[in-house]
Motif scaffolding. Structure first.
Motif, PDB file in Angstrom:
ATOM      1  N   TYR A   6       1.509   8.239  -6.268  1.00 12.81           N
ATOM      2  CA  TYR A   6       1.014   7.117  -5.936  1.00 12.81           C
ATOM      3  C   TYR A   6       0.010   6.604  -7.651  1.00 12.81           C
ATOM      4  CZ  TYR A   6      -2.792   3.995  -3.332  1.00 12.81           C
ATOM      5  OH  TYR A   6      -3.178   2.865  -3.400  1.00 12.81           O
ATOM      6  N   PRO A   7       0.171   5.472  -7.446  1.00 12.34           N
ATOM      7  CA  PRO A   7      -0.116   4.940  -8.791  1.00 12.34           C
ATOM      8  C   PRO A   7      -2.159   5.088  -8.784  1.00 12.34           C
ATOM      9  CG  PRO A   7       1.379   3.591  -7.423  1.00 12.34           C
ATOM     10  CD  PRO A   7       1.015   4.130  -7.070  1.00 12.34           C
ATOM     11  N   PHE A   8      -2.169   4.736 -10.687  1.00 12.77           N
ATOM     12  CA  PHE A   8      -3.141   5.851 -10.839  1.00 12.77           C
ATOM     13  C   PHE A   8      -4.055   4.871 -10.133  1.00 12.77           C
ATOM     14  CE2 PHE A   8      -6.738   6.179 -13.660  1.00 12.77           C
ATOM     15  CZ  PHE A   8      -6.867   6.914 -13.964  1.00 12.77           C
ATOM     16  N   LYS A   9      -3.991   3.267  -9.824  1.00 13.65           N
ATOM     17  CA  LYS A   9      -4.955   1.860  -9.729  1.00 13.65           C
ATOM     18  C   LYS A   9      -4.361   1.440  -8.730  1.00 13.65           C
ATOM     19  CE  LYS A   9      -6.926  -0.598 -13.111  1.00 13.65           C
ATOM     20  NZ  LYS A   9      -6.974  -1.231 -14.646  1.00 13.65           N
ATOM     21  N   ARG A  10      -4.878   0.569  -8.137  1.00 14.57           N
ATOM     22  CA  ARG A  10      -4.491  -0.303  -7.064  1.00 14.57           C
ATOM     23  C   ARG A  10      -4.196  -1.638  -7.398  1.00 14.57           C
ATOM     24  NH1 ARG A  10      -8.639  -0.112  -2.209  1.00 14.57           N
ATOM     25  NH2 ARG A  10     -10.071  -0.990  -3.025  1.00 14.57           N
ATOM     26  N   ASP A  11      -3.943  -2.118  -8.494  1.00 14.15           N
ATOM     27  CA  ASP A  11      -3.635  -3.699  -8.755  1.00 14.15           C
ATOM     28  C   ASP A  11      -2.265  -3.743  -8.427  1.00 14.15           C
ATOM     29  OD1 ASP A  11      -5.943  -2.123 -10.691  1.00 14.15           O
ATOM     30  OD2 ASP A  11      -5.169  -3.472 -11.248  1.00 14.15           O
ATOM     31  N   LYS A  29       0.838  -1.073   0.094  1.00 12.19           N
ATOM     32  CA  LYS A  29      -0.025  -0.194  -0.105  1.00 12.19           C
ATOM     33  C   LYS A  29       1.134   1.407  -0.001  1.00 12.19           C
ATOM     34  CE  LYS A  29      -4.115  -1.392   2.272  1.00 12.19           C
ATOM     35  NZ  LYS A  29      -5.231  -1.009   3.343  1.00 12.19           N
ATOM     36  N   ASP A  76      -7.100   5.906   0.381  1.00 14.97           N
ATOM     37  CA  ASP A  76      -8.000   4.706   0.516  1.00 14.97           C
ATOM     38  C   ASP A  76      -8.148   3.853   1.959  1.00 14.97           C
ATOM     39  OD1 ASP A  76      -7.796   1.402  -1.213  1.00 14.97           O
ATOM     40  OD2 ASP A  76      -6.614   0.804   0.742  1.00 14.97           O
ATOM     41  N   ARG A  91      -0.988  -8.117  -6.941  1.00 23.19           N
ATOM     42  CA  ARG A  91      -0.899  -8.512  -7.489  1.00 23.19           C
ATOM     43  C   ARG A  91      -0.154  -9.544  -7.243  1.00 23.19           C
ATOM     44  NH1 ARG A  91       2.237  -5.094  -9.706  1.00 23.19           N
ATOM     45  NH2 ARG A  91       0.182  -4.433 -11.024  1.00 23.19           N
TER      46      ARG A  91
END
Length: 403
Positions: free
Chosen positions: A392-397, A161, A320, A401
């Motif tokens: 922070y990345p655009f998506k939480r994938d 995270k 988040d 992963r």
């Protein structure tokens, strides 16, 4: 005369409850249905009658800890019986200011309160925690996951995270026995600083840093979060199981301090216990008072909305939020089982009363999480870069992963 009246009240309460338990009086007299009793409450003296005549969960826990009565049976059955006997399922959360003031959380008082709970014995905690001695909610990716695996999964969950990267500067506020601190350095390659107010924890982490060859990359300080120098800043910050000790009155200042410690674009993850009800500051049925007196003096709970409000008010952007409530119930039951399996060793290390405190508080907390009386929230927030979104990345994938 009073004793006879209290015995009569206890008898009426037991019979009216219809619950499978018996009360054994100090003279050997039994009250209740012994045929199918799952739990036996043994009173040692007439004074113990008061806790049973008009019980609350807090008063029963006090009587148990003080040795006025024994609770015999499976601890899950004991908690379920106590819930029904005290109508605790309908308990009203504590609301209002209730005297929570900033002066409850001076540096001196906070240090004393932390040492009261954590400087009991490193060996005692080692009896029932996992090998890393992680004293916070685990993350069970499957129901049958071992405690060790679930705690490692939690550490990874936090590190993912935070999107930890090699050579980043990482601060762990309230680092405990170093589980996250060491994991982040060894698995993610960060330069890590951990702070704690516990002498025992500081000694343990210092030894672990040297034993693992991490001197120069990992540092542990005996320090209050309010005194961490703000020069330089950190890329990532974690606070796990610590902010419950901050206090409602200091919550805004806590996040302002974290913001000041973060570099622009940096991220912070705050992981902690919260109330399930807005406007509440703890649990009813005497539970909060018991926790204050015997377990976590100075501890205060707030609602998740208060966490979000305080973080946003400090200038951080909340990115988040995840509620791990059922995970903490499962974690605590693991701890209770392990503690009971090592009961004799625990009593030898810390004495009968402290053993009873830890047994009843952890079992009671497990029951509270299972029934939604408390929650466990991980809130991720970041510091903007020139008014733009944190790094922070655009998506939480990426968090999930490979899971």
């Amino acid at each position: 005369m009073l004793d006879k009246l209290l015995v009569h009240q206890v008898r009426r309460r037991v019979e009216a409850s219809g619950l499978p338990f018996i009360v054994e009086l100090w003279n050997g007299e039994l009250v209740g249905n012994a045929a199918d009793a799952a739990v036996r409450v043994r009173l040692h003296e007439a004074a113990s009658l008061k806790a049973m005549a008009d019980p609350s969960l807090g008063s029963l826990a006090r009587a148990y800890v003080e040795g006025d009565l024994d609770l015999i049976g499976n601890v899950r059955d004991i908690l379920a019986l106590g819930d029904r006997l005290c109508n605790a399922g309908d308990l009203k959360p504590k609301t209002g200011s209730d005297g929570w003031k900033w002066w409850r959380h001076t540096r001196t008082k906070d240090r004393r309160n932390i040492q009261y709970h954590y400087d009991v014995s490193n060996d005692f905690y080692g009896l029932w925690l996992d090998a890393r001695r992680v004293y916070s909610c685990a993350y069970f990716k499957t129901p049958d996951m071992s405690l060790e695996a679930a705690q490692e999964a939690k550490l990874d969950h936090i590190c993912r995270k935070l999107d930890l990267k090699p050579d980043e500067q990482f601060l762990d506020i309230g680092c405990g026995w170093g589980g996250l601190l060491l994991h982040a350095a060894e698995r993610y390659g960060v330069h890590a600083v951990g702070i704690t107010l516990s002498d025992d924890q500081h000694a343990h982490v210092s030894q672990q840093i040297e034993a693992r060859g991490l001197t120069g990359r990992v540092e542990v300080r005996r320090m209050d979060y309010r005194d961490v120098p703000e020069n330089g800043g950190y890329d990532k910050i974690a606070s796990v199981g610590m902010f419950e000790h901050v206090g409602r009155a200091n919550l805004a200042a806590y996040f302002v301090k974290i913001n000041a410690l973060l570099k622009p674009g940096g991220l912070v993850l705050n992981h902690g216990i919260t109330t399930a009800e807005p406007e509440a500051n703890g649990l009813g049925s005497g539970i909060s008072e018991f926790i204050e007196d015997y377990v976590f003096p100075g501890g205060e709970l707030v609602h998740a909305s208060d966490v979000l409000r305080a973080a946003a008010g400090s200038g951080l952007e909340c990115l988040d939020a995840e509620n791990l409530r059922p995970h903490y119930g499962k974690t605590l039951w693991h701890w209770v089982t392990r503690l009971e399996q090592h009961a004799d060793e625990a009593r030898h290390l810390i004495g009968e009363q402290k053993y009873r405190i830890w047994r009843i508080y952890m079992a009671g907390s497990a029951y509270a999480f299972d029934h939604g009386w408390m929650e466990l929230w991980q809130v991720l927030a970041g510091k903007a870069v020139d008014g733009n979104q944190p790094n922070y990345p655009f998506k939480r994938d990426f968090i999930y992963r490979g899971e």
